[in-house]
Design an enzyme around this catalytic site. Structure first.
Site, PDB file in Angstrom:
ATOM      1  N   THR A  93       0.812  -1.223   0.000  1.00 26.13           N
ATOM      2  CA  THR A  93       0.000   0.000   0.000  1.00 26.13           C
ATOM      3  C   THR A  93       0.842   1.268   0.000  1.00 26.13           C
ATOM      4  O   THR A  93       0.311   2.368  -0.135  1.00 26.13           O
ATOM      5  CB  THR A  93      -0.929   0.002   1.221  1.00 26.13           C
TER       6      THR A  93
ATOM      7  N   HIS B 153       6.646   0.686   7.466  1.00 24.88           N
ATOM      8  CA  HIS B 153       6.830   1.646   8.550  1.00 24.88           C
ATOM      9  C   HIS B 153       7.042   0.910   9.865  1.00 24.88           C
ATOM     10  O   HIS B 153       7.067  -0.328   9.919  1.00 24.88           O
ATOM     11  CB  HIS B 153       5.656   2.627   8.621  1.00 24.88           C
TER      12      HIS B 153
ATOM     13  N   HIS C   9       5.230  -2.232  11.037  1.00 26.82           N
ATOM     14  CA  HIS C   9       5.567  -3.535  10.475  1.00 26.82           C
ATOM     15  C   HIS C   9       6.787  -4.163  11.161  1.00 26.82           C
ATOM     16  O   HIS C   9       7.060  -5.349  10.975  1.00 26.82           O
ATOM     17  CB  HIS C   9       5.893  -3.410   8.976  1.00 26.82           C
TER      18      HIS C   9
ATOM     19  N   LYS D 228     -10.775  -0.660   9.551  1.00 30.99           N
ATOM     20  CA  LYS D 228     -10.777   0.590   8.795  1.00 30.99           C
ATOM     21  C   LYS D 228     -12.215   1.080   8.654  1.00 30.99           C
ATOM     22  O   LYS D 228     -13.136   0.288   8.467  1.00 30.99           O
ATOM     23  CB  LYS D 228     -10.163   0.384   7.401  1.00 30.99           C
TER      24      LYS D 228
ATOM     25  N   ARG E 267     -10.072   1.284   1.413  1.00 29.76           N
ATOM     26  CA  ARG E 267      -8.772   1.782   0.959  1.00 29.76           C
ATOM     27  C   ARG E 267      -8.863   2.160  -0.515  1.00 29.76           C
ATOM     28  O   ARG E 267      -9.596   1.527  -1.275  1.00 29.76           O
ATOM     29  CB  ARG E 267      -7.700   0.703   1.133  1.00 29.76           C
TER      30      ARG E 267
ATOM     31  N   GLN F 273      -6.821 -13.990   1.917  1.00 28.02           N
ATOM     32  CA  GLN F 273      -5.723 -14.215   2.844  1.00 28.02           C
ATOM     33  C   GLN F 273      -5.705 -15.665   3.316  1.00 28.02           C
ATOM     34  O   GLN F 273      -4.630 -16.256   3.496  1.00 28.02           O
ATOM     35  CB  GLN F 273      -5.836 -13.279   4.053  1.00 28.02           C
TER      36      GLN F 273
ATOM     37  N   ASP G  35      -4.626  -7.286  14.918  1.00 28.81           N
ATOM     38  CA  ASP G  35      -5.759  -6.950  14.056  1.00 28.81           C
ATOM     39  C   ASP G  35      -5.990  -8.009  12.985  1.00 28.81           C
ATOM     40  O   ASP G  35      -7.026  -7.995  12.315  1.00 28.81           O
ATOM     41  CB  ASP G  35      -5.545  -5.578  13.405  1.00 28.81           C
TER      42      ASP G  35
ATOM     43  N   LYS H   1      -0.749   5.273  20.209  1.00 35.28           N
ATOM     44  CA  LYS H   1      -0.346   4.231  19.284  1.00 35.28           C
ATOM     45  C   LYS H   1       1.073   4.509  18.821  1.00 35.28           C
ATOM     46  O   LYS H   1       1.403   5.606  18.389  1.00 35.28           O
ATOM     47  CB  LYS H   1      -1.297   4.185  18.080  1.00 35.28           C
TER      48      LYS H   1
ATOM     49  N   LYS I 167       3.745   7.092  15.381  1.00 35.87           N
ATOM     50  CA  LYS I 167       3.327   8.331  14.752  1.00 35.87           C
ATOM     51  C   LYS I 167       4.169   9.485  15.280  1.00 35.87           C
ATOM     52  O   LYS I 167       4.446   9.574  16.468  1.00 35.87           O
ATOM     53  CB  LYS I 167       1.846   8.616  15.025  1.00 35.87           C
ATOM     54  N   THR I 168       4.576  10.370  14.384  1.00 38.11           N
ATOM     55  CA  THR I 168       5.313  11.565  14.761  1.00 38.11           C
ATOM     56  C   THR I 168       4.612  12.763  14.157  1.00 38.11           C
ATOM     57  O   THR I 168       3.636  12.636  13.406  1.00 38.11           O
ATOM     58  CB  THR I 168       6.757  11.522  14.246  1.00 38.11           C
TER      59      THR I 168
END
Length: 456
Positions: free
Chosen positions: A84, A89, A92, A126, A130, A219, A240, A275, A278-279
């Site tokens: 995606t 990131h 993962h 979600k 997407r 999957q 998840d 979480k 994230k920055t």
């Protein structure tokens, strides 16, 4: 107390694993909280012992069966990664580290590229569908994310060498009617609607397209195909993915009568309840062209005190006794542990030299008051500085704030500095006259973030 859900009664325990897999993987129960069931459980396999000691395990369909299999022979396991974006990131990284420990303890990892599933998109947890990706974009993203794995696992042809596989190799070949007949018959709508990833979406009254609804079948088909081709008996992923993983486990057992297992990692939250990953500037990317080694090092350096020990266990190879020593440091000494975390995590991803360079740049900037060419740098045209650029705009563009308004609030609170001087007016124009003796601007937010602004 653990909650166990029996397997579908039509599933019969297989007589043997076949495909060279360990011989003790027989029927299992689905355990939602694997840790609660294992208070007195002492793993025999190094793989399960390492995962438990380092905090990787959240759920497992049968932890004792996995432990027995890993103690008796080579276990082949996989994690799937949809394409995606052109880089993975920090979210993962925990699963990549699990693949790393799998291989380090004598087993075979498979990194599955989602060339096929990326055409649908995982709807798990979600609120909206997407965006649909073109084949060319999926291919470009796949090329980008492949580069991260070589840093953590070794690929080759040996019995424990890692494999990289693309699920488009089989999903693209499936006809619609064949897919429904081969796989659809084994799934009930009732069961699929009961999974949290679907139920929460519907409870929010957000639409779930039929396209997305098929993702969990795709999957599950991946697990079946990997089991047939490579003797893969374990699927791993984030918490998840629990519902999707269970579907794959059941499909392997139901269609081919072979055992299969699933294992998930915990959702990573910081000690303050945020979480992880994230920055202000967005996601913490693994590719150097998306996030510099210095910024990656600095991300880990800024870890909250209470998270240092946990992150050392999950994201470094340091021995547990050394981690215990670092975790026990108190007061300002905990900052030394954070530097070790930053350097070890950065060395795994970018190499030891890049990690040491990042550490030296941070030391020069924050402890010695100097500047390093290895600091993050924003290039601004000399013409724009000649006219003047609002400080808040410069800070936002440098990634020190998420927006200009946030940068203005940062300045008003005394958190924005230009050339080591606090600036309270975010509207103040920054010009060529502000360049320091090195011909650059030193822009800082708080005590932990510095960006050089260089005129070009």
């Amino acid at each position: 107390m653990s909650v166990e859900t029996p397997l579908d009664p039509r599933l019969k325990p297989p007589p043997s694993l076949g495909s060279g897999a360990p011989a003790m993987l027989q029927g299992a129960t689905f355990t939602r909280d694997s840790l609660s069931m294992t208070t007195d459980f002492q793993p025999r396999s190094e793989f399960v012992r390492v995962l438990r000691q380092r905090g990787f395990i959240h759920q497992c369909t049968d932890l004792e069966a996995l432990d027995t299999a890993a103690a008796q022979g080579v276990v082949t396991a996989y994690v799937g990664y949809d394409c995606t974006a052109d880089s993975l990131h920090i979210g993962h990284l925990i699963s990549i580290m699990m693949l790393r420990w799998l291989q380090k303890t004598g087993h075979r990892p498979i990194a599955l590229m989602g060339g096929g599933t990326s055409k649908v998109g995982d709807p798990s947890f979600k609120d909206t569908q997407r965006p649909l990706l073109t084949d060319d974009l999926i291919a470009a993203n796949m090329a980008g994310i492949k580069t991260a794995f070589d840093k953590f696992i070794h690929f080759g042809d040996g019995p424990t060498d890692a494999l990289m596989v693309n699920n488009a190799d089989w999903l693209d070949q499936l006809g619609y009617v064949q897919f429904l007949r081969d796989y659809g018959v084994h799934f009930t709508i009732n069961r699929m609607l009961a999974f949290d990833s679907v139920k929460l979406r519907l409870e929010r009254e957000q639409p779930l397209t039929f396209l997305e609804f098929n993702y969990m079948l795709m999957q599950a088909a991946d697990f079946l195909e990997l089991n047939r081709r490579y003797g893969c008996v374990l699927q791993m992923g984030g918490s998840d993915q629990w519902g999707n993983i269970i579907n794959g486990v059941e499909l392997v057992r139901r269609v081919d009568g072979k055992p299969a297992l699933g294992l998930t990692t915990p959702l990573l939250m910081t000690a303050s309840g945020q979480k992880m990953g994230k920055t202000v500037g967005g996601a913490v990317w693994l590719n150097a062209d998306r996030m510099s080694p210095y910024d990656y090092w600095q991300f880990w350096r800024n870890t909250e005190d209470a998270d240092v020990g946990r992150f050392l266990k999950l994201f470094t190879d340091l021995p547990l006794d050394e981690i215990a020593r670092l975790e026990a440091l108190g007061g300002t000494e905990i900052n030394e542990a954070k530097k070790v975390l930053a350097s070890e995590a950065a060395a795994l991803l970018h190499g030891r030299e890049a990690a040491e360079t990042a550490a030296a740049a941070a030391r020069q900037a924050f402890e010695q008051g100097g500047l390093s060419d290895d600091l993050p740098t924003l290039e601004v045209t000399r013409a724009s500085l000649a006219e003047g650029v609002p400080l808040a705009a410069l800070a936002a563009e440098a990634g020190l704030a998420a927006s200009r308004s946030e940068a203005r609030r940062l300045a008003q609170g005394g958190g924005l500095r230009l050339n080591d001087v606090a600036e309270s007016d975010g509207q103040r124009l920054v010009t060529l006259a502000d360049l320091n003796g090195d011909g650059v601007l030193k822009l800082a937010a708080g005590k932990k973030k510095i960006v050089l602004v260089r005129p070009v």
